[in-house]
Scaffold this active site. Structure first.
Site, short mmCIF file in Angstrom:
data_model
loop_
_atom_site.label_atom_id
_atom_site.label_comp_id
_atom_site.label_asym_id
_atom_site.label_seq_id
_atom_site.Cartn_x
_atom_site.Cartn_y
_atom_site.Cartn_z
N ILE A 192 34.77 76.58 -83.73
CA ILE A 192 33.81 77.45 -83.05
C ILE A 192 34.46 78.47 -82.14
O ILE A 192 33.77 79.12 -81.35
CB ILE A 192 32.78 76.62 -82.25
CG1 ILE A 192 33.49 75.71 -81.23
CG2 ILE A 192 31.91 75.80 -83.20
CD1 ILE A 192 32.56 74.97 -80.31
N LYS A 193 35.78 78.65 -82.27
CA LYS A 193 36.45 79.65 -81.45
C LYS A 193 36.25 81.05 -82.04
O LYS A 193 35.85 81.22 -83.19
CB LYS A 193 37.93 79.32 -81.32
CG LYS A 193 38.20 78.01 -80.58
CD LYS A 193 37.60 78.01 -79.18
CE LYS A 193 38.06 76.84 -78.32
NZ LYS A 193 37.62 75.53 -78.81
#
Length: 376
Positions: A192-193
């Site tokens: 989710i970066k």
């Protein structure tokens, strides 16, 4: 529900992965090397060693930092100064290296470390300093450099700084990308970066010697560049780990390099909208914005009154909200390192983060602002 996190994925990623799977080379190979070159170009630092997670990079970073300083006298334990407001991985990397954690308080304006408190806590036992660019907002690295100058003058050595930049891909300080300021820097490419490779991370080093050592340690201490290595195995001078990245993850990261500028722009555009709409609103306190740095706004934190009511109001309106990271110092495993942290005490229960990512549309962000302004 408007999600707090969503995976940013290039349309070209599936085909890129398919090409790797069909190639017969899925371990650490040409794609990993290409990904490292691309990262190096983006951050203006050639010393990039990818690994299979940012947690692995943190563990390697602490090991590298601690071993560059003179040995401590018998009976004196080495310590690492660190922030308790972060993902546990930051601080568990210190424990994994057999070192003590010395907690540094929080700057309430930035949610980063309080640099005045950090300066007071450096001692001859300090092996490293761990900082986190919380939410992607850079720590004042110039002020930190001055603190290190003072420590060197006082103690005769300069503690190594490790920049946990898991939130901060694309952030900059004084016009230079995070990762190019002469410290050990860790990036996360977890799902989710901003820039994801599915999972993975990078350890960015300040010099060639540490870079070469990091490349050895990420794969058992074995020099993979030795010719005819399988027939004539090289000697291993120092044990290492199985921390290397593979070509599957690297191919995902390379594909997402093509969309990262658009992803970052949307994060920043949404953050600017919140800044303008929520500035001065009763019950909400925004974090600092300084002209000498640019945040990546991985998350958008604010400090709110009656956070439980705030959370309930937004959740009922279809907006995911969270503090994202709880303070690490409350865990039993680190209870022995307890310290007085009045700044953190004042803000820990007030931090709330709202969706700010590339998936948040103009309609979504207006709905979020309207919901907040309606009160809770």
């Amino acid at each position: 529900m408007i999600p707090l996190f969503k995976v940013p994925m290039s349309p070209g990623a599936p085909a890129a992965v398919g090409d790797v799977l069909a190639s017969g080379q899925i371990g650490q190979g040409a794609k990993v090397e290409e990904f490292e070159r691309k990262i190096a170009e983006r951050i203006d630092n050639p010393y990039v060693a990818t690994v299979n997670s940012a947690t692995a990079a943190l563990q390697l970073g602490v090991r590298l930092a601690a071993s560059t300083l003179p040995e401590l006298p018998d009976g004196v334990e080495g310590e690492v100064l660190s922030t308790p407001l972060t993902m546990e991985a930051t601080n568990w990397a210190i424990l994994a290296n057999g070192l003590k954690i010395k907690w540094v308080d929080i700057d309430e304006a930035t949610l980063n470390v309080d640099l005045d408190d950090l300066a007071r806590k450096i001692t001859p036992a300090t092996r490293a300093i761990m900082i986190v660019h919380f939410a992607g907002y850079p720590v004042d690295l110039a002020r930190l450099g001055e603190i290190l100058d003072g420590a060197e003058a006082k103690f005769g050595f300069r503690p190594t700084v490790i920049e946990d930049s898991a939130h901060a891909w694309g952030a900059s300080f004084q016009g230079k990308p995070i990762g190019s300021h002469g410290n050990i820097t860790v990036f996360s490419f977890q799902a989710i970066k901003h820039l994801t490779s599915g999972d993975g991370g990078a350890l960015v080093l300040p010099n060639e010697a540490q870079y070469k050592r990091a490349k050895l340690l990420r794969w058992f201490g074995i020099d993979r560049e030795v010719k005819d290595r399988l027939r004539n195995p090289p000697d291993i001078a120092e044990f290492g780990y199985k921390f290397h990245m593979n070509d599957i993850n690297a191919s995902i990261g390379l594909a997402n390099m093509e969309i990262i500028d658009d992803v970052l722009k949307k994060h920043r555009d949404n953050a600017a909208f919140y800044d303008a709409e929520l500035a001065g609103f009763d019950g909400v306190e925004l974090t600092e914005r300084a002209e000498d740095r640019e945040s990546s706004f991985w998350i958008y934190p604010m400090k709110v009154e009656r956070r439980a009511d705030f959370d309930r109001k937004l959740t009922d309106a279809g907006v995911m909200v969270s503090n994202v990271h709880q303070r690490n110092d409350i865990h039993t495993v680190v209870r022995k390192f307890d310290a007085l942290l009045p700044g953190l005490d004042r803000v820990a229960d007030r931090i709330a983060c709202v969706p700010v990512g590339s998936w948040v549309s103009e309609e979504d962000r207006q709905h979020i602002v309207d919901t907040i302004k309606a009160g809770w």
